[in-house]
Design an enzyme around this catalytic site. Sequence first.
Site, PDB file in Angstrom:
ATOM      1  N   CYS B  82      27.372  -7.705 -17.239  1.00  0.00           N
ATOM      2  CA  CYS B  82      26.933  -7.959 -15.861  1.00  0.00           C
ATOM      3  C   CYS B  82      27.696  -9.116 -15.218  1.00  0.00           C
ATOM      4  O   CYS B  82      27.553  -9.361 -14.023  1.00  0.00           O
ATOM      5  CB  CYS B  82      25.434  -8.204 -15.834  1.00  0.00           C
ATOM      6  SG  CYS B  82      24.519  -6.827 -16.551  1.00  0.00           S
ATOM      7  N   CYS B 206      12.118  -6.467 -12.626  1.00  0.00           N
ATOM      8  CA  CYS B 206      13.368  -5.983 -13.223  1.00  0.00           C
ATOM      9  C   CYS B 206      14.324  -5.502 -12.136  1.00  0.00           C
ATOM     10  O   CYS B 206      13.910  -4.800 -11.199  1.00  0.00           O
ATOM     11  CB  CYS B 206      13.085  -4.828 -14.165  1.00  0.00           C
ATOM     12  SG  CYS B 206      11.890  -5.234 -15.465  1.00  0.00           S
ATOM     13  N   SER B 207      15.615  -5.836 -12.281  1.00  0.00           N
ATOM     14  CA  SER B 207      16.593  -5.360 -11.290  1.00  0.00           C
ATOM     15  C   SER B 207      16.803  -3.863 -11.475  1.00  0.00           C
ATOM     16  O   SER B 207      16.640  -3.327 -12.570  1.00  0.00           O
ATOM     17  CB  SER B 207      17.908  -6.132 -11.428  1.00  0.00           C
ATOM     18  OG  SER B 207      18.375  -6.085 -12.757  1.00  0.00           O
ATOM     19  N   HIS B 325      21.752  -4.138  -8.046  1.00  0.00           N
ATOM     20  CA  HIS B 325      22.586  -4.668  -9.124  1.00  0.00           C
ATOM     21  C   HIS B 325      23.595  -3.621  -9.620  1.00  0.00           C
ATOM     22  O   HIS B 325      23.439  -3.077 -10.714  1.00  0.00           O
ATOM     23  CB  HIS B 325      21.666  -5.156 -10.255  1.00  0.00           C
ATOM     24  CG  HIS B 325      22.366  -5.773 -11.420  1.00  0.00           C
ATOM     25  ND1 HIS B 325      23.597  -6.380 -11.334  1.00  0.00           N
ATOM     26  CD2 HIS B 325      21.986  -5.884 -12.728  1.00  0.00           C
ATOM     27  CE1 HIS B 325      23.945  -6.829 -12.541  1.00  0.00           C
ATOM     28  NE2 HIS B 325      22.997  -6.533 -13.390  1.00  0.00           N
TER      29      HIS B 325
END
Lengths: 101, 376
Positions: B82, B206-207, B325
């Site tokens: 990420c 949570c993304s 994301h």
Amino acid sequence: MDAFRCNQCGYETLSEKYYCPKCRNSSFSRLDIEGKGEVYSFTTIHIAPPKFADKAPYQVVLVQLTERLRVTGYMDEDIDIGDSVSFKEIQEGAYIFQKSS
Amino acid sequence: MQTYIHGVGMTQFGKLEDKTLKNLLLDASIEALEDAGKPDVDAVFVGNFMGGSIYNQEILGAIIANDLGLGYVPTAKIEGACASGGIAFRQALLGIMSGEYETVLVAGVEKMKHVSTVEVTEAINAAMDNDSNEKHAGLTFPGFFGVLANRYFYETGATKEHLAHVALKNRNNAINNPLSQFKTETSIEEIMSARMITEPLGLFDCSPTTDGASAVVLSKKKGDIAVRSSAQASGPTEMQNAENLLSIPAVGESGRIAYEKAGLGPEDIDVVEIHDCFSMTEIISSEELGFFNRGEGYLAVEQGKTLPNGEKPINTSGGLLSKGHPIGATGISQLYQIVHQLRGTAPNQVDGARIGLAQNLGGTGSYSTVHILERV
């Protein structure tokens, strides 16, 4: 359970390292651990990876085994921080823990 | 040597069925090049994590060079889970500082919405150590932050409601950001009662998975946004290796080095983008970067200090939680938001913002980059 201890500073690790991350020494001794400890923290996983989908919900625990060593394990019992647990067996690469009786 | 950001670009974040990976990459790159006044580009760096594993597309750098007609310039794709975007930006910066390049295009991209949740989860889990007993114990990325959150609650007295306040703040910020993935209003009640992913983290903690791209043009030619410092650090790839579970050393170390290089401290930063892959992560990293004392980040959230009009505005873009994301694009999109904040053109604009910080995280604390930008 097997673990490793740095011969210079006493750092303990489950997987052998080339350098000790604390003191850069590179000589380790094998450590035999009894496998009894306390739950340092945990989570109950509801949304699991495909391989674990039929087991959910289950617990992943971080167990404090010695003063310097924590190990991640699998449990299928409700637990809380501070509970006493013991190592049961290795199953498909996972350390399985159970509540101490 | 000083480097400057001359242009930024970003696509819509969300489910973009009609756009290919290449479409997204080119759209963001063209916007950044136009924003920068169409400069000659000496190299291209691309941040991307799973183009190979779930989209069967590599050679992303060469595709940009070819399709934009940049000529025979060198290109590379950078992978750091990420943190791929943040690391790609840093590699571009180092390339300029070495004297090899004058102007570099950096783009980040991910396509994640075209495959099933099972496939995308499998691909994301490539950012865990396959040989580790943790993966075999069924640990997941949200799982790691769930374990961390339970210990944080135990030691500090924080509760799930504090996490909910992070999620709500970022959602409210995203509602004002036209490029964000989620723009529906929510409430503490809805966030608290949403379905559980991994205790104590629910859906809103949570993304999401996201399609999207972002890009920046970086140059040693003078511009109005200077990169004051760049830092990167690594950390434990396994939860059981963390010396202090309530610390993400890669974040702390990258922050410490970035402040030191810039000659600045946390008190000098006007606006912040933190890698909030989970609500808990924003709180821990806000402590790690020195904005709040250890174990007190949750109090700052409770007191509204991280709101756009608070003393340390965090994630005015909506953050990963609500802006979205798209893994490889995230680090660059944080810089996109900070640049707009410093130009005075951002959604949730912070009045008079002059110095901004962006922190990008990969894995469970495996990689972190910190970049500090200043309007000059």
